[in-house]
Enzyme design. Structure first.
Site, PDB file in Angstrom:
ATOM      1  N   LYS A 139       0.962  -1.619   0.108  1.00  0.00           N
ATOM      2  CA  LYS A 139       0.182   0.031  -0.072  1.00  0.00           C
ATOM      3  C   LYS A 139       1.422   1.473   0.283  1.00  0.00           C
ATOM      4  CE  LYS A 139      -2.136  -0.465   3.867  1.00  0.00           C
ATOM      5  NZ  LYS A 139      -1.808  -2.178   4.070  1.00  0.00           N
ATOM      6  N   ARG A 167      -9.830   0.628  10.123  1.00  0.00           N
ATOM      7  CA  ARG A 167      -9.755  -0.744   9.757  1.00  0.00           C
ATOM      8  C   ARG A 167     -10.735  -0.878  11.012  1.00  0.00           C
ATOM      9  NH1 ARG A 167      -3.777   1.037   9.503  1.00  0.00           N
ATOM     10  NH2 ARG A 167      -2.468  -0.743  10.082  1.00  0.00           N
ATOM     11  N   ARG A 202      11.796  -5.883   4.784  1.00  0.00           N
ATOM     12  CA  ARG A 202      11.424  -4.576   4.864  1.00  0.00           C
ATOM     13  C   ARG A 202      12.035  -4.001   5.553  1.00  0.00           C
ATOM     14  NH1 ARG A 202       5.407  -2.699   5.852  1.00  0.00           N
ATOM     15  NH2 ARG A 202       5.236  -3.098   7.385  1.00  0.00           N
ATOM     16  N   ARG A 225      11.259  -1.329  10.779  1.00  0.00           N
ATOM     17  CA  ARG A 225      10.309  -0.992  12.042  1.00  0.00           C
ATOM     18  C   ARG A 225      10.032  -1.536  13.306  1.00  0.00           C
ATOM     19  NH1 ARG A 225       4.654  -0.142   8.138  1.00  0.00           N
ATOM     20  NH2 ARG A 225       3.534  -0.807  10.279  1.00  0.00           N
ATOM     21  N   ARG A 251      -0.773  -8.763  14.339  1.00  0.00           N
ATOM     22  CA  ARG A 251      -1.483  -7.480  13.146  1.00  0.00           C
ATOM     23  C   ARG A 251      -1.970  -7.739  11.827  1.00  0.00           C
ATOM     24  NH1 ARG A 251       3.737  -4.922  12.113  1.00  0.00           N
ATOM     25  NH2 ARG A 251       3.125  -4.184  10.687  1.00  0.00           N
TER      26      ARG A 251
HETATM   27  P1  ADP Z   1       0.592  -1.990   9.370  1.00  0.00           P
HETATM   28  O1  ADP Z   1      -0.618  -1.549   8.212  1.00  0.00           O
HETATM   29  O2  ADP Z   1       1.520  -2.709   9.165  1.00  0.00           O
HETATM   30  O3  ADP Z   1      -0.112  -1.906  10.777  1.00  0.00           O
HETATM   31  P2  ADP Z   1       0.672   0.999   9.417  1.00  0.00           P
HETATM   32  O4  ADP Z   1       1.629   1.907   9.316  1.00  0.00           O
HETATM   33  O5  ADP Z   1      -0.646   1.472   8.453  1.00  0.00           O
HETATM   34  O6  ADP Z   1       1.248  -0.044   9.158  1.00  0.00           O
HETATM   35  O7  ADP Z   1       0.355   1.368  11.746  1.00  0.00           O
HETATM   36  C1  ADP Z   1       1.000   1.563  12.128  1.00  0.00           C
HETATM   37  C2  ADP Z   1      -0.103   1.054  13.856  1.00  0.00           C
HETATM   38  O8  ADP Z   1      -0.490   2.498  13.395  1.00  0.00           O
HETATM   39  C3  ADP Z   1      -0.720  -0.327  13.460  1.00  0.00           C
HETATM   40  O9  ADP Z   1      -0.420  -1.160  13.334  1.00  0.00           O
HETATM   41  C4  ADP Z   1      -1.765   0.506  14.220  1.00  0.00           C
HETATM   42  O10 ADP Z   1      -1.630   0.347  15.679  1.00  0.00           O
HETATM   43  C5  ADP Z   1      -2.045   2.128  14.485  1.00  0.00           C
HETATM   44  N1  ADP Z   1      -2.434   2.175  13.292  1.00  0.00           N
HETATM   45  C6  ADP Z   1      -2.330   2.802  12.014  1.00  0.00           C
HETATM   46  N2  ADP Z   1      -3.879   3.343  11.312  1.00  0.00           N
HETATM   47  C7  ADP Z   1      -5.121   3.048  12.451  1.00  0.00           C
HETATM   48  C8  ADP Z   1      -6.031   3.042  12.397  1.00  0.00           C
HETATM   49  N3  ADP Z   1      -7.096   3.793  11.757  1.00  0.00           N
HETATM   50  N4  ADP Z   1      -6.797   2.583  13.267  1.00  0.00           N
HETATM   51  C9  ADP Z   1      -6.409   2.268  14.604  1.00  0.00           C
HETATM   52  N5  ADP Z   1      -4.668   1.910  14.527  1.00  0.00           N
HETATM   53  C10 ADP Z   1      -4.084   2.887  13.790  1.00  0.00           C
END
Ligand code: ADP
Length: 221
Positions: free
Chosen positions: A17, A93, A132, A164, A175
């Site tokens: 993404k 999400r 990654r 990360r 996750r």
């Molecule tokens: P990934 O998709 O690999 O988990 P992201 O960069 O999208 O990585 O998000 C990192 C973290 O930020 C998530 O694991 C979560 O803890 C938090 N996060 C991001 N977006 C949301 C959301 N819409 N709702 C709740 N937590 C979120």
């Protein structure tokens, strides 16, 4: 004038993404709004939100719906998103977030055009995530060959490139489980609204990008 767009992209962690959103954002000339990047910036700046989010993120959990909905509501009203649109990555999400976004879009009179589901099987994303690496400053993604140093310098901005904190196998598996539990229902939610376009995310990034653009062009009203 290049038309803007209001897009959501769903997809497992590691589906690509981030990489595709950079391209889509240039193509449609809209801001890439990544809630993960926004939270990581808050963590770096040690704001009260960042301090609260860090623990949840490192454990692979989800930040509360209330907080996330507030952040996104504000961001979508900024002038760039308001006039051109956006590509929204990492939000919604959960069903609660999706329903809140429906309301926000409705109250701004700016419905989402297309919801893209970038589809990559779990076994493939697990492999991708273990190699990654991400620039701490600008978020550019890299793939480690396994022979490179622990950290290196970003070609784009000169920042530090590293793994990360939440890309450990335990956190990634948690996750991915949460994605299946909480985010799969969104696919049905948007499918029922006739806004969903499922795109195969396996293959060369250029080919995947072409599929995504085609899906937007074919599905928007
Ligand atoms: P990934 O998709 O690999 O988990 P992201 O960069 O999208 O990585 O998000 C990192 C973290 O930020 C998530 O694991 C979560 O803890 C938090 N996060 C991001 N977006 C949301 C959301 N819409 N709702 C709740 N937590 C979120």
């Amino acid at each position: 004038m290049i038309p803007g767009a209001r897009l959501i992209i769903l997809g497992r962690q590691g589906a690509g993404k981030g990489t595709q959103c950079v391209r889509l954002s240039r193509h449609f000339v809209v801001p890439h709004i990544s809630t993960g990047d926004m939270l990581r910036a808050a963590v770096r700046e040690a704001t009260p939100l960042g301090l609260e989010a860090k623990k949840v993120m490192d454990a692979g959990g989800l930040v509360s719906d209330d907080i996330m909905i507030g952040i996104v509501r504000d961001r979508l009203q900024a002038p760039d998103a308001d006039t051109r649109g956006y590509i929204l990555d990492g939000f919604p999400r959960t069903i609660e977030q999706a329903e809140a976004l429906d309301e926000i879009a409705h109250s701004l009179r700016k419905p989402v055009d297309v919801v893209l589901d970038l589809n990559v099987p779990r076994e493939i994303v697990l492999e991708r995530i273990s190699s990654r690496r991400v620039c701490r400053d600008c978020g550019t993604n890299y793939t480690s060959t396994g022979n490179d140093p622990q950290t290196w310098i970003c070609d784009v901005c000169g920042g530090d490139v590293l793994q990360r904190d939440d890309d450990t196998p335990e956190s990634v598996n948690r996750r991915l489980d949460l994605y299946e539990e909480q985010t799969f229902p969104l696919i049905k939610h948007y499918g029922d609204q006739n806004r969903l376009a499922v795109v195969n995310g396996v293959g060369h990034p250029d080919a995947v990008f072409e599929r995504l653009v085609k899906a937007v062009d074919n599905n928007r009203r």
